[in-house]
Design an enzyme around this catalytic site. Structure first.
Site, PDB file in Angstrom:
ATOM      1  N   TYR A 192       9.345  20.312  16.098  1.00  0.00           N
ATOM      2  CA  TYR A 192      10.213  19.478  16.923  1.00  0.00           C
ATOM      3  C   TYR A 192       9.833  18.007  16.796  1.00  0.00           C
ATOM      4  O   TYR A 192       8.878  17.532  17.400  1.00  0.00           O
ATOM      5  CB  TYR A 192      10.135  19.897  18.393  1.00  0.00           C
ATOM      6  CG  TYR A 192      10.488  21.346  18.660  1.00  0.00           C
ATOM      7  CD1 TYR A 192      11.356  22.054  17.818  1.00  0.00           C
ATOM      8  CD2 TYR A 192       9.971  22.013  19.768  1.00  0.00           C
ATOM      9  CE1 TYR A 192      11.674  23.377  18.064  1.00  0.00           C
ATOM     10  CE2 TYR A 192      10.300  23.339  20.033  1.00  0.00           C
ATOM     11  CZ  TYR A 192      11.138  24.014  19.176  1.00  0.00           C
ATOM     12  OH  TYR A 192      11.453  25.328  19.425  1.00  0.00           O
ATOM     13  N   HIS A 199       6.750  30.856  14.341  1.00  0.00           N
ATOM     14  CA  HIS A 199       8.009  30.131  14.436  1.00  0.00           C
ATOM     15  C   HIS A 199       8.894  30.444  13.235  1.00  0.00           C
ATOM     16  O   HIS A 199       8.589  30.065  12.102  1.00  0.00           O
ATOM     17  CB  HIS A 199       7.731  28.623  14.496  1.00  0.00           C
ATOM     18  CG  HIS A 199       8.856  27.825  15.069  1.00  0.00           C
ATOM     19  ND1 HIS A 199       8.803  26.453  15.207  1.00  0.00           N
ATOM     20  CD2 HIS A 199      10.068  28.192  15.549  1.00  0.00           C
ATOM     21  CE1 HIS A 199       9.935  26.024  15.760  1.00  0.00           C
ATOM     22  NE2 HIS A 199      10.710  27.064  15.969  1.00  0.00           N
TER      23      HIS A 199
END
Length: 342
Positions: A61, A145
């Site tokens: 992110y 992830h």
């Protein structure tokens, strides 16, 4: 509003507690557009004031920006009073060919780039880098992830590495986060994962997780965190409109029509589509949390208000009867509704 009204659940067979509503920090990493630093800090502050004590981030992110901002905003808070999760699988390494801005949806400089790595060394390095960026002393939950294309290394190296850290007490809970449900079910069934972060596959418009992830969680005594509950936006407004997004693309007309039909039933039951979208996943007994992206104090206030808004059980019954959700969706009691036809 206190954190009691947000509610708390424990990830099964772990010491990790999550508030019912979580703060998704992808947007404070400048997802799609710039979020000023002051707004990001104020959003975390507002989340705290609303009683939210679960915060989720990742190196991906904003190429570390989300982790930096979240860590800075939480640093003065008592560490025992909140839960933080981050993720492994994408190492941040120097970018030899920067073009000026990140190419994966975040409005940040691309001095770094992502490098897939689910090896033992990659996992350990990723966690160390995250602790450095956040300034935190530990992570409570660590997810793999998006290991979609890396099952073998993720299952054979990354998850056992996380399990070692969990068993040493370094991490409280471990799991995986993905946009698909089939592989998440494999992590629940075949690995030491405690929890999965399920994106967009148990919502008012998509209950496919009832075929794999949710039965696996129930069978193995594990937990699910639901994200993407608005399916990229189509469920985020009281009155869905043409041109809204569904799973990151323009929503097909048939789905817009279905969302409108669900919204009409919500109105008839004295609630709204967004409130129902947030409440829906937690009607399943193995879903312990819903986490939403929050960019500003106004978004935090809206999401917290929607989360605490009561949604009548009769709404789910009516949606089942009309064929707008699956007949095997459980209600608040954790029991599936009867298989009535519309």
């Amino acid at each position: 509003m206190t954190h009691q009204s947000i509610g708390r659940r424990t990830i099964s067979n772990t010491p990790v507690e999550l508030t019912g509503l979580g703060f998704g920090a992808s947007v404070i990493g400048n997802l799609y557009r710039v979020t000023p630093a002051d707004d990001a800090a104020a959003a975390v502050e507002a989340a705290w004031d609303a009683g939210i004590r679960y915060f989720d981030t990742a190196p991906h992110y904003g190429l570390g920006l989300s982790e930096q901002r979240l860590g800075a905003a939480l640093r003065h808070r008592p560490r025992t009073e909140y839960t933080v999760s981050s993720k492994v699988g994408r190492l941040l390494v120097p970018n030899e060919r920067p073009r000026g801005v990140d190419s994966e949806g975040f409005v940040v400089r691309d001095d770094l780039r992502r490098e897939w790595d689910f090896s033992r060394d990659g996992v350990l390095r990723s966690i160390e880098d995250t602790l450095h960026r956040t300034g935190l002393d530990r992570l409570d939950v660590v997810y793999l992830h998006d290991p979609d294309d890396h099952w073998r290394q993720a299952a054979d190296e990354a998850l056992p590495t996380l399990a070692d850290l969990r068993d040493q007490g370094v991490i409280g809970a471990i799991g995986a986060g993905m946009n698909q449900s089939a592989m998440l079910a494999r992590f629940l069934r075949e690995t030491a994962a405690d929890v999965v972060m399920l994106a967009g596959r148990y919502t008012l418009l998509d209950q496919s997780a009832l075929d794999d992830v949710l039965p696996a969680a129930q069978e193995h005594g594990k937990s699910v965190v639901a994200v993407g509950v608005f399916n990229s936006g189509l469920l985020s407004r009281d009155h869905p409109a043409d041109g809204m997004k569904y799973d990151y693309r323009d929503a097909p007309p048939a789905l817009v029509a279905r969302a409108r039909a669900i919204a009409d039933v919500c109105t008839a039951h004295g609630t709204t589509l967004p409130a129902a979208a947030i409440a829906f996943p937690r009607t399943h007994p193995d879903v312990v949390n819903v986490t939403l992206g929050m960019r500003s104090p106004d978004q935090v206030a809206r999401n917290a208000e929607l989360h605490r808004r009561p949604v009548p059980e009769t709404l789910w019954d009516d949606l089942r009867v009309q064929g707008l959700i699956r007949s095997d969706v459980p209600g608040a009691t954790g029991r599936a509704g009867s298989a009535r036809c519309p």
